[in-house]
Design a protein around this motif. Structure first.
Motif, PDB file in Angstrom:
ATOM      1  N   GLN A   1       0.846  -1.182   0.000  1.00 53.70           N
ATOM      2  CA  GLN A   1       0.000   0.000   0.000  1.00 53.70           C
ATOM      3  C   GLN A   1       0.882   1.233   0.000  1.00 53.70           C
ATOM      4  OE1 GLN A   1      -4.164  -0.858   1.994  1.00 53.70           O
ATOM      5  NE2 GLN A   1      -2.733  -0.082   3.423  1.00 53.70           N
ATOM      6  N   SER A   2       0.328   2.296  -0.472  1.00 53.05           N
ATOM      7  CA  SER A   2       1.032   3.561  -0.408  1.00 53.05           C
ATOM      8  C   SER A   2       0.887   4.151   0.987  1.00 53.05           C
ATOM      9  CB  SER A   2       0.460   4.538  -1.443  1.00 53.05           C
ATOM     10  OG  SER A   2      -0.832   4.969  -1.038  1.00 53.05           O
ATOM     11  N   PHE A   3       1.709   5.128   1.295  1.00 54.30           N
ATOM     12  CA  PHE A   3       1.607   5.834   2.572  1.00 54.30           C
ATOM     13  C   PHE A   3       0.215   6.437   2.711  1.00 54.30           C
ATOM     14  CE2 PHE A   3       2.014   9.725   5.108  1.00 54.30           C
ATOM     15  CZ  PHE A   3       2.528   9.199   6.279  1.00 54.30           C
ATOM     16  N   PHE A   4      -0.310   7.021   1.636  1.00 56.50           N
ATOM     17  CA  PHE A   4      -1.647   7.605   1.679  1.00 56.50           C
ATOM     18  C   PHE A   4      -2.683   6.550   2.084  1.00 56.50           C
ATOM     19  CE2 PHE A   4      -1.538  11.678  -1.118  1.00 56.50           C
ATOM     20  CZ  PHE A   4      -0.395  12.110  -0.485  1.00 56.50           C
TER      21      PHE A   4
ATOM     22  N   ARG B   1       3.002  16.353   8.221  1.00 50.49           N
ATOM     23  CA  ARG B   1       2.568  17.139   7.056  1.00 50.49           C
ATOM     24  C   ARG B   1       2.116  16.220   5.917  1.00 50.49           C
ATOM     25  NH1 ARG B   1       4.632  22.805   5.569  1.00 50.49           N
ATOM     26  NH2 ARG B   1       4.866  22.618   7.795  1.00 50.49           N
ATOM     27  N   MET B   2       2.817  15.111   5.733  1.00 49.98           N
ATOM     28  CA  MET B   2       2.410  14.156   4.688  1.00 49.98           C
ATOM     29  C   MET B   2       1.062  13.526   5.018  1.00 49.98           C
ATOM     30  SD  MET B   2       5.852  12.234   3.361  1.00 49.98           S
ATOM     31  CE  MET B   2       4.857  11.082   2.460  1.00 49.98           C
ATOM     32  N   VAL B   3       0.775  13.335   6.295  1.00 50.28           N
ATOM     33  CA  VAL B   3      -0.546  12.834   6.695  1.00 50.28           C
ATOM     34  C   VAL B   3      -1.606  13.825   6.227  1.00 50.28           C
ATOM     35  CG1 VAL B   3      -2.052  12.309   8.654  1.00 50.28           C
ATOM     36  CG2 VAL B   3       0.320  11.481   8.641  1.00 50.28           C
ATOM     37  N   GLY B   4      -1.330  15.111   6.392  1.00 47.86           N
ATOM     38  CA  GLY B   4      -2.247  16.145   5.913  1.00 47.86           C
ATOM     39  C   GLY B   4      -2.445  16.077   4.407  1.00 47.86           C
TER      40      GLY B   4
ATOM     41  N   GLY C   1       5.100   4.875  11.981  1.00 45.18           N
ATOM     42  CA  GLY C   1       6.559   4.764  12.040  1.00 45.18           C
ATOM     43  C   GLY C   1       7.291   5.869  11.316  1.00 45.18           C
ATOM     44  N   THR C   2       6.581   6.950  11.029  1.00 47.00           N
ATOM     45  CA  THR C   2       7.189   8.080  10.330  1.00 47.00           C
ATOM     46  C   THR C   2       6.896   9.354  11.118  1.00 47.00           C
ATOM     47  OG1 THR C   2       5.209   8.315   8.971  1.00 47.00           O
ATOM     48  CG2 THR C   2       7.004   7.000   8.054  1.00 47.00           C
ATOM     49  N   LYS C   3       7.391   9.391  12.337  1.00 50.31           N
ATOM     50  CA  LYS C   3       7.056  10.430  13.303  1.00 50.31           C
ATOM     51  C   LYS C   3       7.169  11.857  12.764  1.00 50.31           C
ATOM     52  CE  LYS C   3       8.140  11.776  18.011  1.00 50.31           C
ATOM     53  NZ  LYS C   3       8.986  11.526  19.169  1.00 50.31           N
ATOM     54  N   MET C   4       8.093  12.094  11.871  1.00 49.30           N
ATOM     55  CA  MET C   4       8.324  13.451  11.369  1.00 49.30           C
ATOM     56  C   MET C   4       7.503  13.776  10.120  1.00 49.30           C
ATOM     57  SD  MET C   4      10.276  14.439  13.721  1.00 49.30           S
ATOM     58  CE  MET C   4      10.796  16.024  13.134  1.00 49.30           C
ATOM     59  N   SER C   5       6.521  12.961   9.792  1.00 49.83           N
ATOM     60  CA  SER C   5       5.793  13.173   8.539  1.00 49.83           C
ATOM     61  C   SER C   5       4.332  13.585   8.748  1.00 49.83           C
ATOM     62  CB  SER C   5       5.883  11.928   7.665  1.00 49.83           C
ATOM     63  OG  SER C   5       5.268  10.848   8.313  1.00 49.83           O
TER      64      SER C   5
ATOM     65  N   VAL D   1     -11.325  12.060  18.059  1.00 48.79           N
ATOM     66  CA  VAL D   1     -10.427  12.687  17.087  1.00 48.79           C
ATOM     67  C   VAL D   1      -9.001  12.224  17.339  1.00 48.79           C
ATOM     68  CG1 VAL D   1     -11.813  14.752  16.653  1.00 48.79           C
ATOM     69  CG2 VAL D   1     -10.180  14.738  18.547  1.00 48.79           C
ATOM     70  N   THR D   2      -8.202  12.315  16.313  1.00 44.16           N
ATOM     71  CA  THR D   2      -6.782  12.038  16.425  1.00 44.16           C
ATOM     72  C   THR D   2      -6.027  13.181  15.767  1.00 44.16           C
ATOM     73  OG1 THR D   2      -5.091  10.304  16.228  1.00 44.16           O
ATOM     74  CG2 THR D   2      -6.532  10.652  14.311  1.00 44.16           C
ATOM     75  N   THR D   3      -4.712  13.090  15.758  1.00 39.23           N
ATOM     76  CA  THR D   3      -3.905  14.171  15.189  1.00 39.23           C
ATOM     77  C   THR D   3      -3.055  13.664  14.027  1.00 39.23           C
ATOM     78  OG1 THR D   3      -2.014  13.793  16.668  1.00 39.23           O
ATOM     79  CG2 THR D   3      -3.768  15.301  17.452  1.00 39.23           C
ATOM     80  N   PHE D   4      -2.616  14.617  13.232  1.00 43.52           N
ATOM     81  CA  PHE D   4      -1.718  14.296  12.120  1.00 43.52           C
ATOM     82  C   PHE D   4      -0.470  13.602  12.658  1.00 43.52           C
ATOM     83  CE2 PHE D   4      -4.005  18.216  10.965  1.00 43.52           C
ATOM     84  CZ  PHE D   4      -4.646  17.799   9.803  1.00 43.52           C
ATOM     85  N   GLY D   5       0.088  14.149  13.732  1.00 42.10           N
ATOM     86  CA  GLY D   5       1.306  13.600  14.318  1.00 42.10           C
ATOM     87  C   GLY D   5       1.115  12.227  14.925  1.00 42.10           C
ATOM     88  N   ALA D   6      -0.029  11.976  15.552  1.00 40.94           N
ATOM     89  CA  ALA D   6      -0.292  10.662  16.146  1.00 40.94           C
ATOM     90  C   ALA D   6      -0.372   9.594  15.066  1.00 40.94           C
ATOM     91  CB  ALA D   6      -1.576  10.693  16.969  1.00 40.94           C
ATOM     92  N   ILE D   7      -0.959   9.944  13.931  1.00 38.46           N
ATOM     93  CA  ILE D   7      -1.032   8.999  12.811  1.00 38.46           C
ATOM     94  C   ILE D   7       0.372   8.733  12.272  1.00 38.46           C
ATOM     95  CG2 ILE D   7      -1.860   8.649  10.455  1.00 38.46           C
ATOM     96  CD1 ILE D   7      -4.365  10.297  11.300  1.00 38.46           C
ATOM     97  N   ALA D   8       1.139   9.788  12.080  1.00 41.85           N
ATOM     98  CA  ALA D   8       2.507   9.636  11.571  1.00 41.85           C
ATOM     99  C   ALA D   8       3.339   8.761  12.508  1.00 41.85           C
ATOM    100  CB  ALA D   8       3.158  11.009  11.399  1.00 41.85           C
ATOM    101  N   LYS D   9       3.234   9.006  13.793  1.00 44.87           N
ATOM    102  CA  LYS D   9       3.980   8.214  14.779  1.00 44.87           C
ATOM    103  C   LYS D   9       3.566   6.747  14.706  1.00 44.87           C
ATOM    104  CE  LYS D   9       4.807   7.761  19.722  1.00 44.87           C
ATOM    105  NZ  LYS D   9       4.418   8.225  21.056  1.00 44.87           N
ATOM    106  N   TYR D  10       2.270   6.488  14.643  1.00 46.40           N
ATOM    107  CA  TYR D  10       1.776   5.119  14.557  1.00 46.40           C
ATOM    108  C   TYR D  10       2.326   4.403  13.318  1.00 46.40           C
ATOM    109  CZ  TYR D  10      -1.338   1.197  13.753  1.00 46.40           C
ATOM    110  OH  TYR D  10      -1.828  -0.056  13.497  1.00 46.40           O
TER     111      TYR D  10
END
Length: 123
Positions: free
Chosen positions: A16-19, A51-54, A45-49, A34-43
């Motif tokens: 699957q793609s990251f999206f 913005r990409m979640v957005g 394994g891409t804690k610094m991404s 609700v959750t956050t962009f950062g919580a999804i990224a951390k889950y």
């Protein structure tokens, strides 16, 4: 060798793609939470991404099954993605229908409604 499998006999792994990974997580956020962009990224394994979640959530307009992107906010509980909804007020309206109270674009009692995928899901 007896019945040795050939390369074409072995199904290819599904990648699957990251999206798509983001969308799968967001689909699991329960109504009224609700959750956050950062919580999804951390889950993922891409804690610094965060913005990409957005970016992934900005691409859900025609995705099936639907992705409840209105349930993803910034780390302070602010409706930072509302500009990507049509009309922008629809993000707040959807959250209010699920029982959340929003004042000045911020979810009231945010900690009470925060859903952490790292605590709720397993990889």
């Amino acid at each position: 060798m007896k019945n040795a499998a050939t390369k074409q006999d072995v199904p290819a792994p599904k990648h699957q793609s990251f999206f798509e990974d983001v969308w799968d997580v967001v689909r699991q956020v329960p109504p009224g939470r609700v959750t956050t962009f950062g919580a999804i990224a951390k889950y993922l394994g891409t804690k610094m991404s965060a913005r990409m979640v957005g970016w992934a959530l900005n691409a859900v307009h025609y995705v099936q099954p639907p992705v409840p992107a209105h349930r993803v906010v910034n780390r302070l509980g602010m409706l930072s993605g509302k500009a990507h909804f049509n009309p922008p007020s629809s993000m707040q309206e959807a959250l209010e229908k699920e029982g959340l109270v929003i004042k000045d674009d911020i979810i009231q009692d945010f900690d009470k409604y925060f859903w952490d995928p790292s605590a709720e899901l397993s990889l």
